[in-house]
Design a protein around this motif. Structure first.
Motif, PDB file in Angstrom:
ATOM      1  N   ILE A 189       9.074   2.536   4.276  1.00  5.12           N
ATOM      2  CA  ILE A 189       8.571   1.402   3.496  1.00  5.12           C
ATOM      3  C   ILE A 189       8.329   1.860   2.065  1.00  5.12           C
ATOM      4  CG2 ILE A 189       6.789  -0.398   3.309  1.00  5.12           C
ATOM      5  CD1 ILE A 189       6.080   0.109   6.243  1.00  5.12           C
ATOM      6  N   PHE A 190       8.619   0.980   1.118  1.00  3.78           N
ATOM      7  CA  PHE A 190       8.291   1.227  -0.276  1.00  3.78           C
ATOM      8  C   PHE A 190       7.458   0.060  -0.785  1.00  3.78           C
ATOM      9  CE2 PHE A 190       9.359   1.095  -4.908  1.00  3.78           C
ATOM     10  CZ  PHE A 190       8.739   2.292  -5.246  1.00  3.78           C
ATOM     11  N   CYS A 191       6.304   0.386  -1.374  1.00 11.69           N
ATOM     12  CA  CYS A 191       5.398  -0.639  -1.917  1.00 11.69           C
ATOM     13  C   CYS A 191       5.653  -0.742  -3.418  1.00 11.69           C
ATOM     14  CB  CYS A 191       3.956  -0.247  -1.635  1.00 11.69           C
ATOM     15  SG  CYS A 191       2.747  -1.482  -2.153  1.00 11.69           S
ATOM     16  N   LYS A 245       5.962   8.604  10.011  1.00 17.06           N
ATOM     17  CA  LYS A 245       6.737   7.748   9.123  1.00 17.06           C
ATOM     18  C   LYS A 245       5.967   7.507   7.819  1.00 17.06           C
ATOM     19  CE  LYS A 245       9.143   5.582  12.983  1.00 17.06           C
ATOM     20  NZ  LYS A 245       9.423   4.320  13.723  1.00 17.06           N
ATOM     21  N   ILE A 246       6.688   7.026   6.814  1.00 15.80           N
ATOM     22  CA  ILE A 246       6.153   7.052   5.457  1.00 15.80           C
ATOM     23  C   ILE A 246       6.241   5.693   4.768  1.00 15.80           C
ATOM     24  CG2 ILE A 246       6.421   8.075   3.153  1.00 15.80           C
ATOM     25  CD1 ILE A 246       5.498  10.100   5.294  1.00 15.80           C
ATOM     26  N   MET A 247       5.158   5.326   4.091  1.00 14.93           N
ATOM     27  CA  MET A 247       5.200   4.296   3.048  1.00 14.93           C
ATOM     28  C   MET A 247       4.851   4.982   1.730  1.00 14.93           C
ATOM     29  SD  MET A 247       3.242   0.625   2.472  1.00 14.93           S
ATOM     30  CE  MET A 247       1.549   1.228   2.349  1.00 14.93           C
ATOM     31  N   GLY A 295       2.116  -7.830   2.173  1.00 11.09           N
ATOM     32  CA  GLY A 295       1.120  -6.766   2.122  1.00 11.09           C
ATOM     33  C   GLY A 295      -0.222  -7.279   1.609  1.00 11.09           C
ATOM     34  N   VAL A 296      -1.280  -6.933   2.317  1.00  5.66           N
ATOM     35  CA  VAL A 296      -2.624  -7.381   1.949  1.00  5.66           C
ATOM     36  C   VAL A 296      -3.585  -6.203   1.996  1.00  5.66           C
ATOM     37  CG1 VAL A 296      -4.483  -9.022   2.423  1.00  5.66           C
ATOM     38  CG2 VAL A 296      -2.124  -9.621   3.038  1.00  5.66           C
ATOM     39  N   ASP A 297      -4.307  -5.977   0.901  1.00  2.00           N
ATOM     40  CA  ASP A 297      -5.429  -5.046   0.913  1.00  2.00           C
ATOM     41  C   ASP A 297      -6.624  -5.828   1.448  1.00  2.00           C
ATOM     42  OD1 ASP A 297      -3.725  -3.159  -0.079  1.00  2.00           O
ATOM     43  OD2 ASP A 297      -4.677  -2.988  -2.040  1.00  2.00           O
ATOM     44  N   ALA A 298      -6.982  -5.555   2.702  1.00  2.00           N
ATOM     45  CA  ALA A 298      -7.733  -6.511   3.525  1.00  2.00           C
ATOM     46  C   ALA A 298      -9.248  -6.356   3.433  1.00  2.00           C
ATOM     47  CB  ALA A 298      -7.280  -6.397   4.971  1.00  2.00           C
ATOM     48  N   THR A 302       7.393  -3.911   0.454  1.00  2.00           N
ATOM     49  CA  THR A 302       6.190  -4.719   0.471  1.00  2.00           C
ATOM     50  C   THR A 302       5.531  -4.637  -0.898  1.00  2.00           C
ATOM     51  OG1 THR A 302       4.167  -5.256   1.708  1.00  2.00           O
ATOM     52  CG2 THR A 302       4.597  -2.908   1.280  1.00  2.00           C
ATOM     53  N   TYR A 303       4.482  -5.422  -1.050  1.00  2.00           N
ATOM     54  CA  TYR A 303       3.626  -5.389  -2.231  1.00  2.00           C
ATOM     55  C   TYR A 303       2.195  -5.476  -1.720  1.00  2.00           C
ATOM     56  CZ  TYR A 303       0.924  -7.273  -6.178  1.00  2.00           C
ATOM     57  OH  TYR A 303      -0.038  -7.490  -7.131  1.00  2.00           O
TER      58      TYR A 303
END
Length: 332
Positions: free
Chosen positions: A147-149, A96-98, A202-205, A181-182
């Motif tokens: 998903i699309f960011c 699956k793809i984002m 969305g979090v860049d963790a 998401t963002y």
């Protein structure tokens, strides 16, 4: 069968179903070449069920409003055609793809600091960002990406132009019908104003979790506790699941101290630190009902020649941590 035994089995079945839905993702880095199944097979082998595919736009500096994208001067994988070709190959293995369009500012300046010097330039940036992001919203709909960011680490842009972001989200929704998401930076997501308008927080963790040179799993788990409370509270406030749009650690000393650090002059090599920090993150988050999953940073196309025993960068490829990722991904 007693009611207790029935309920116990129901819980187990429900838990297993939830685990299968976790996003076990990789950030599939754009390359100059087309990909084929030899590049996709390692994605399958590590147990990933999602990849983030990342086309790029480029800015001259933090105050320059033009975003250059989808040109023949870029690497193939950074373009629309390349993104589509990558998706087509990944789909052959049911990955699956984002789609996660990103901006690169010259010399690697941080995108969260983008700031225009005039209203005219803000308007120009909005116009060019719209062109950039709608290009890939259309591709996301065309390829049925799951998903699309809508952006990555753009805190100042979001803060300064809230009406624009409301408008662009609404415009994207007229085109793309999947999940949105963002990707907010780890110290940004608490202030992002539009979580109610997207499907995942969305979090860049890259949260700091330990000051130790070689932190243990328990050290890192302890370091997560304060952050985790805040992350969970944001999820509860907005009634949205958390998605780690990026997560990962470098194979270097003090990897948990400033996990965002990308300085290539750092020479230390520490696979144990990378492995322990990653293991702790999985143990803290992957079984939480409010946690959707995440995308490891980062996974290169040319598997055989990436990572390895002399590499201290983020990639887990051909390093001990890859086994940890595989273990969690294949069991969730």
């Amino acid at each position: 069968m007693t009611i207790f035994r029935f309920l116990f089995l129901a819980v187990i079945v429900s838990s297993c179903a939830a685990q299968k839905e976790k996003i076990n993702g990789l950030s599939f880095v754009a390359a100059p070449i087309e990909v084929d199944q030899s590049h996709v097979n390692p994605v399958v082998e590590v147990g990933a069920n999602y990849t983030a595919v990342m086309p790029f736009g480029f800015m001259r500096n933090l105050e320059h409003p033009e975003i250059i994208h989808n040109t023949d001067r870029q690497w193939f994988g950074e373009t629309r055609a390349g993104t589509k070709q990558y998706i087509e190959e990944l789909r052959k293995k049911q990955i699956k793809i984002m789609i996660k369009p990103q901006i690169w500012v010259w010399h690697g300046q941080f995108t969260g600091h983008i700031k225009m010097s005039s209203e005219k330039n803000w308007k120009a940036l909005e116009k060019t960002y719209t062109k950039f992001i709608i290009e890939y919203a259309n591709l996301a709909q065309e390829t049925k990406a799951e998903i699309f960011c809508i952006g990555t680490e753009l805190e100042n842009f979001v803060k300064e132009r809230p009406e624009y972001w409301n408008d662009i989200i609404n415009k994207i929704k007229t085109i793309y019908k999947g999940k949105l998401t963002y990707a907010a930076n780890w110290d940004e997501f608490k202030r992002t104003p539009f979580w109610s308008q997207v499907d995942y927080i969305g979090v860049d963790a890259y949260f700091p979790v330990s000051d130790k040179q070689t932190p243990s799993v328990e050290d890192c788990k302890a370091g997560w506790q304060g952050h985790k409370k805040v992350i969970k509270s944001i999820s509860e406030t907005h009634n949205k699941p958390i998605l780690f749009t990026e997560y990962g650690y470098r194979s270097m000393d003090f990897t948990g101290k400033e996990p965002w650090e990308s300085d290539h002059t750092i020479e230390s090599l520490n696979f144990e630190a990378q492995t322990n920090a990653t293991q702790a993150l999985f143990e803290e988050f992957w079984n939480e009902a409010w946690f959707a999953g995440g995308f490891i940073w980062k996974w290169f196309v040319d598997y055989e020649n990436e990572g390895g025993n002399k590499d201290n960068q983020f990639t887990p490829q051909n390093k001990p941590v890859e086994t940890v990722i595989q273990s969690f991904y294949k069991s969730n």
